[in-house]
Design an enzyme around this catalytic site. Sequence first.
Site: not given
Lengths: 176, 555
Positions: B109, B351, B106
């Site tokens: 599309c 820490d 097509c």
Amino acid sequence: MDQLLDKEVLSKSAAVEELYDLDHWAKETAHWNQGIDIFLSRYFTIHYEPASHVYIRQPPNKLCILGLSKEHAAVKSTGNISCKFFYESKTKGQKVKPNTVICEVTVDDQTYPILATVYGEVAEVNPRLLEDPNLIRTHALDEGFLAIIRPKEEDSSKQLKGLVDQNEYDAIINQK
Amino acid sequence: MTEHIDKRIKLDDSMAQDNSIVCDDQDRLVGLTDKLHNFLKGYQSLKCDPCKVVSIVRNASCCFRCALRMLGCRESDLYVLTEKELIEAFVSFDPSVSYEPLEETCAACVGVLQQADTTRVIDAVVDRLTTEDYQTKSYTFYVTLPVSLLPRNHALALHVYNQLKEQGLDVEAATAVRNDQVDAKEPVRAVVGQQLMNKMGMQQSTEAGLKMTVVFSHPETVGDHVFLTTVSNPVVKLLKQRKKGQVFFTGDSRNTIIEGLKSLDDKEAMSAMPVPPKPVETAFELKIELLHESTLVGGRYIKLSREYSQTPWSIRGQRLTEFSVSESIGEPLKKYFKCDDYKFVTAGREDANVRMLGHGRPFYMQMVNPRIPEVPEDLYLKMEEEINHSSNSESVLVRHLARIQPGDVNIIKEGEQTKRKTYSALVWLAKPFTDDLIEKLNAIGSTQFEISQRTPIRVLQRRAHMVRPKQIYHLSVQKLPARIQGSDEHQEAKGHFARLIMDTEAGTYIKEFVHGDLGRTNPSFASLTGAAADILDLDVLEVDLVWPPHIKTSM
């Protein structure tokens, strides 16, 4: 959430709360009382400008904390002491060169210009010295620091060119 | 016949609620054909003869689904019909017209809508879904179509408009038809959705956890819109840019192209672009991405070790700590959710050399792209036990592991700013800790007091220079108990140690409070004692935050 198992976990946590390795720390700290500098060496390296008796302390992030060593005439003096800064504490500090005068320390009628000693920006000047300038004498090596300079140069060997370490400085002093 | 009924029952189980397709194939076809006829009748009475439009589209080498789009059909399930089924439905509507099925790709599309239900597309999607094996039956479908569909749709619409006018339709009616054109996205969505429902019982939804993205591209026509830069008063302007040594063009985003086409007048369009769109010779390409939204697992962790960092920590490729809290929790959880990765988020951090004790620190673990997004309720306890009995359990423990909702995570972020913390520290003092000194300190610490902290030297190189007032809610000093005094060696030195417990405002720098940071924290523990002080070991005892949020006793 199983209550019994959680109790087990919480008790494991509580059991270690007071557990500190005192033997290890006692060994580490046994000689700290020999001088103020010793525990500070955990946080800073120290470098001296032997002619002007200025020291620079450097923490790992390479900031330069500038102060007067115990050999500086102002620190050794008695008499009325005051300090005048030519720079302010700012996040984006004003640029200085090694021979820039960042402040003047005056004892009675003797004025000592203090040079920046390094390239960088003035991040902070010690505000406590305005109210209590005597800290320069009583706490020369820690609380009586003069200024914090953000260095231009990341490489310490370049930034601190011409400065000596503690041993060298002591040797120079003792020679005099 | 039995097989037929069985099939019906099976489809029943996996049936959708609102987009219900009748389960019997014949019934389904009849139903859809009726629906299409109704649509066409309506079109005929309001606009014009739909078969005229369809013929024009077909003669321009476009597929029947694109013809439906040109008719402005918004009924998604009609697009599910195949080319043949659509032809039959149109013929039964108006037997005077005949159509040939489209053999080529097509032109409108570029084959994407035309072949959305073919094995090339559907098998690729089904294979991915089967391989990944997500334990879920619904998905949200995102689709990107080739950019050339924008100029091609425009060209088709313009062509239909021209032809209708030529055939005698008035300008208004022709314009209405042209403006009716439907974008191909929803039709593609519907076609793929129907296939996935049939083949895998998967339900398309607008807010499912599983996000499926299919990107259709068509290299052959990738430059179809570039002509827009050469028209008079171009809206689309291409800018040549360089990034990391690579040259590429910007300025032709979809929105810009749409605007460019909008402002394009028909006369110029006819000379600048192929009207109707030119047929294509190559096939489109597709790329499939599957990502499930993260599952969040929350809880509290306890860190007994001074050698575990919170997250894996490395500099220049070298690990600095061997273990981390994040891995101790994330690795065991990972397999239960079959996820790609995990992200560890905590209410504050400590820490590596600081322990996290007490009731633990609130956290949640984001399990990224989980193939098993939901696990049974009782599995949370099992996972918790597994972590607490693993080889890391001497160092990391978890509590209250539970499912967390995305809305809950704000509690963690807010907690970082506003919550108070309790700390325990082993401190050294330049002079011995006498009973008098301890009493004096405890007296001061028994009531709340304020300290002033300048930005610590250790962070001053990257933080603004500020003075921050902080509240110390409570402070106490204790001599260390006999049982931990260790050997008899260095007894004198041990007299300089004490345990400091403090309850402080969020954001207080504890280390700086203890040693005073060269006098920049005032008052400091050192100044209160009148001697130099330093912190040797630090522990966080409590993080005051209710977490996980829905448990009855959450601390």
